[in-house]
Write a protein that holds these residues in place. Structure first.
Motif, PDB file in Angstrom:
ATOM      1  N   GLY A 334       0.838  -1.311   0.203  1.00  0.00           N
ATOM      2  CA  GLY A 334       0.029   0.165  -0.072  1.00  0.00           C
ATOM      3  C   GLY A 334       0.921   1.234  -0.033  1.00  0.00           C
ATOM      4  N   ASN A 335       2.109   1.191   0.001  1.00  0.00           N
ATOM      5  CA  ASN A 335       2.842   2.364  -0.320  1.00  0.00           C
ATOM      6  C   ASN A 335       3.455   2.636  -1.538  1.00  0.00           C
ATOM      7  N   ALA A 336       3.523   4.157  -1.843  1.00  0.00           N
ATOM      8  CA  ALA A 336       4.244   4.497  -2.826  1.00  0.00           C
ATOM      9  C   ALA A 336       5.794   4.871  -2.542  1.00  0.00           C
ATOM     10  N   TYR A 337       6.687   4.859  -3.376  1.00  0.00           N
ATOM     11  CA  TYR A 337       8.082   4.772  -2.993  1.00  0.00           C
ATOM     12  C   TYR A 337       8.652   5.588  -4.391  1.00  0.00           C
ATOM     13  N   LEU A 338       9.394   6.582  -4.071  1.00  0.00           N
ATOM     14  CA  LEU A 338      10.105   7.492  -4.789  1.00  0.00           C
ATOM     15  C   LEU A 338      11.765   7.358  -4.749  1.00  0.00           C
ATOM     16  N   LEU A 339      12.093   7.029  -6.017  1.00  0.00           N
ATOM     17  CA  LEU A 339      13.729   6.914  -5.984  1.00  0.00           C
ATOM     18  C   LEU A 339      14.529   7.745  -6.899  1.00  0.00           C
ATOM     19  N   ASN A 340      15.601   7.915  -6.596  1.00  0.00           N
ATOM     20  CA  ASN A 340      16.653   8.673  -7.445  1.00  0.00           C
ATOM     21  C   ASN A 340      17.132   7.714  -8.531  1.00  0.00           C
ATOM     22  N   LEU A 354       4.893   7.112   0.902  1.00  0.00           N
ATOM     23  CA  LEU A 354       3.507   7.563   1.563  1.00  0.00           C
ATOM     24  C   LEU A 354       2.759   6.550   1.240  1.00  0.00           C
ATOM     25  N   SER A 355       1.947   6.049   2.296  1.00  0.00           N
ATOM     26  CA  SER A 355       0.800   5.059   2.146  1.00  0.00           C
ATOM     27  C   SER A 355      -0.361   5.675   1.393  1.00  0.00           C
ATOM     28  N   VAL A 356      -0.745   4.777   0.234  1.00  0.00           N
ATOM     29  CA  VAL A 356      -1.729   5.160  -0.481  1.00  0.00           C
ATOM     30  C   VAL A 356      -2.908   4.395  -0.711  1.00  0.00           C
ATOM     31  N   GLY A 357      -2.894   3.323  -0.036  1.00  0.00           N
ATOM     32  CA  GLY A 357      -4.120   2.252   0.076  1.00  0.00           C
ATOM     33  C   GLY A 357      -3.750   0.908  -0.518  1.00  0.00           C
TER      34      GLY A 357
END
Length: 552
Positions: A334-340, A354-357
């Motif tokens: 349920g998480n969105a992850y952003l990486l370089n 961020l938890s997005v469901g």
């Protein structure tokens, strides 16, 4: 994609970036339209007022045979006029006239699909992943699983204009692919991701089947399109680690990005699972921390059967952010992850999270930029959600809007010029079976699905439509549907009335034929058991098989 070269104190640095597109891209050659897998289509015909009056073209025939999990493609520039390419799980391939929906050519002779997969797969299983087209050579590439003794994955190359098989193809993956002593075993591997074509190499990704039976790995296979005996592969060191995402391989034009799922029996040693992996040409992998990222709780995700790769990698550039060149992962946790994406970082915290469901799996996501910011959009269950990425140091993720179409399709986006009039589209797949459109900045309804004539059948939740020349095409079980905007025009008709509707194809090798072998050693395939016994100190958990394909 632009590649910048910098020379500093005698050292040369190269940096790739995804360049925003500001003009219409007519040909749709791959899953979600672009190597970044952004799902954006630039078409001046799709103003909000025109989109609100979208209607299904009832004169478009679109008849095909078989279940469909792949996106259709759109190709111009050939002797038969504009055409829509569709593939099915029955191992059928169709080139349809983009105006009439009648066949220009079809291939139904590739070999029988697998009627029943080892555990919870698509039954039958034939061609699942979206093909890719090389416009320069006018060839179509796809993976077909062909029933036989043994069952084999073949990668095909067909002439776009005739359907004929290219000399030296198909490539038999059982006979040609091995990595670090791990042989590719077709019956253990499911192919569901869209194929990618990067600098003359076609890439295809693989997972296991729902239920995790058999000794599968996460695989990426690369075949040189001009020398099909030149075949390479990369696989997770551990069992498992499937690449489940529907968009398959993403690329910045130089590197390839995939996301792996949970692995088994690692003893707590990271071995390729629960990760974003950046691959170089081949594919090859450095193993360095710059070229993989996995969350610090990866082992817990492994033990809980919680795949990081519920959705394929998507590349996003955010002007003003630092870092600005990002890759997004959406996981089953349920998480969105952003990486370089230029330096993934190994086992570490992400740039943003961020938890997005829950329910973020079995789909393709999309990303787009308007005057109000850069968004990504995806589905959680039957809810469509959009989030913004802030142009800050570091970037963060903030909620933008949500909508509730009745169904579970994968989103895609139209914009009239690259930034204006963004509309997010989704099919109410396995729900109301209608097309829906939403304002990309606010989520307000632009197109509510139409009337009785706009109803579709046979929709699948993995599917997304595609856009060309004022039209949306959606491929469902046994039929391709065409929707047109008023005044948007229709594709140029076939230039001659004498074009053969069903050209006689050239027969390819049977499922038991051996394609041109590569220099890679050929391993003896291992039999695929039912879910394997516990053999290690930290045995793999053995819950009941996942109940249906909805869990992937």
């Amino acid at each position: 994609m632009t590649r910048f070269i910098f020379i500093v104190a005698g050292l040369v640095f190269a940096m790739s970036t995804v360049v925003p597109r500001t003009s219409a891209q007519v040909n749709v050659t791959q899953e979600h339209n672009n190597p970044s897998r952004d799902g954006v289509y630039i078409d001046p015909a799709f103003t909000p007022s025109a989109a609100a009056n979208l209607t299904r073209d009832l004169n478009f025939n679109g008849a095909i045979s078989g279940n469909v999990y792949a996106q259709p493609l759109y190709i111009e520039g050939g002797p038969n006029g504009p055409m829509v390419i569709a593939v099915t799980e029955s191992n059928n391939v169709y080139a349809l006239n983009a105006t009439t929906g009648l066949p220009i050519w079809s291939r139904t002779d590739l070999g029988a699909p697998v009627p029943t997969t080892p555990c919870g797969g698509f039954n039958p299983t034939g061609i699942t992943g979206t093909p890719v087209v090389d416009l320069a050579s006018r060839r179509l590439f796809f993976d077909a699983l062909i029933n036989g003794s043994p069952t084999k994955h073949f990668i095909y190359s067909l002439n776009l204009d005739t359907g004929a098989t290219t000399a030296g193809w198909p490539v038999d993956l059982n006979a040609t692919v091995i990595y670090n002593g791990i042989p590719f075993i077709s019956l253990a591997q499911e192919q569901r991701g869209g194929l990618a074509l990067v600098n003359g190499i076609v890439y295809s990704s693989y997972s296991g089947y729902v239920g995790d039976c058999g000794n599968y790995h996460g695989w990426v296979v690369g075949v040189d399109i001009n020398n099909p005996s030149n075949v390479h592969g990369w696989a997770t060191a551990a069992l498992g680690g499937g690449i489940w995402g529907h968009s398959g391989v993403a690329s910045d034009g130089t590197n390839m990005f995939v996301i792996t799922g949970n692995t088994f029996n690692t003893g707590g040693n990271w071995m390729g699972g629960e990760a974003i992996i950046r691959l170089q040409a081949g594919p090859t992998w450095t193993g360095q921390s710059t070229d993989y990222w996995t969350p610090t709780n990866w082992f817990s995700l492994d033990q809980g059967d919680v795949d990081l790769g519920g959705v394929s990698a998507m590349l996003i550039d955010v002007p003003g952010a630092n870092p600005s060149q990002l890759v997004l992962a959406l996981g089953k946790d349920g998480n969105a992850y952003l990486l370089n994406r230029t330096h993934l970082g190994g086992i570490a915290a992400p740039i943003a999270q961020l938890s997005v469901g829950g329910g973020v799996l079995g789909q393709s996501s999309a990303t787009y930029t308007t005057s109000q910011g850069t968004y990504f959009v995806f589905r959680t269950g039957s809810t469509l959600k959009a989030y913004k990425i802030t142009p800050t140091t570091p970037p963060t993720i903030v909620f933008a809007w949500s909508a509730s179409p009745t169904g579970q399709g994968s989103p895609w986006v139209t914009t009239t010029d690259g930034t204006n009039n963004a509309i997010v589209w989704v099919v109410g797949a396995q729900g109301d079976q209608r097309l829906h459109g939403y304002n990309g900045d606010t989520g307000a309804v632009v197109y509510a699905g139409g009337g009785a004539n706009e109803l579709m059948t046979g929709t699948r939740k993995w599917n997304s439509g595609m856009v060309a020349r004022g039209s949306i095409y959606v491929a469902n079980d046994n039929r391709v549907y065409a929707f047109r905007v008023p005044g948007g025009g229709t594709p140029t008709p076939t230039p001659t009335a004498t074009a053969t509707a069903t050209a006689t194809p050239i027969v390819t090798p049977t499922a038991t034929a051996t394609a041109t072998a590569s220099g890679s050693p050929t391993a003896t395939p291992r039999p695929i058991p039912t879910p394997r016994p516990h053999t290690t100190p930290r045995p793999r958990p053995s819950p009941p098989p996942r109940p249906s394909t909805s869990s992937r």
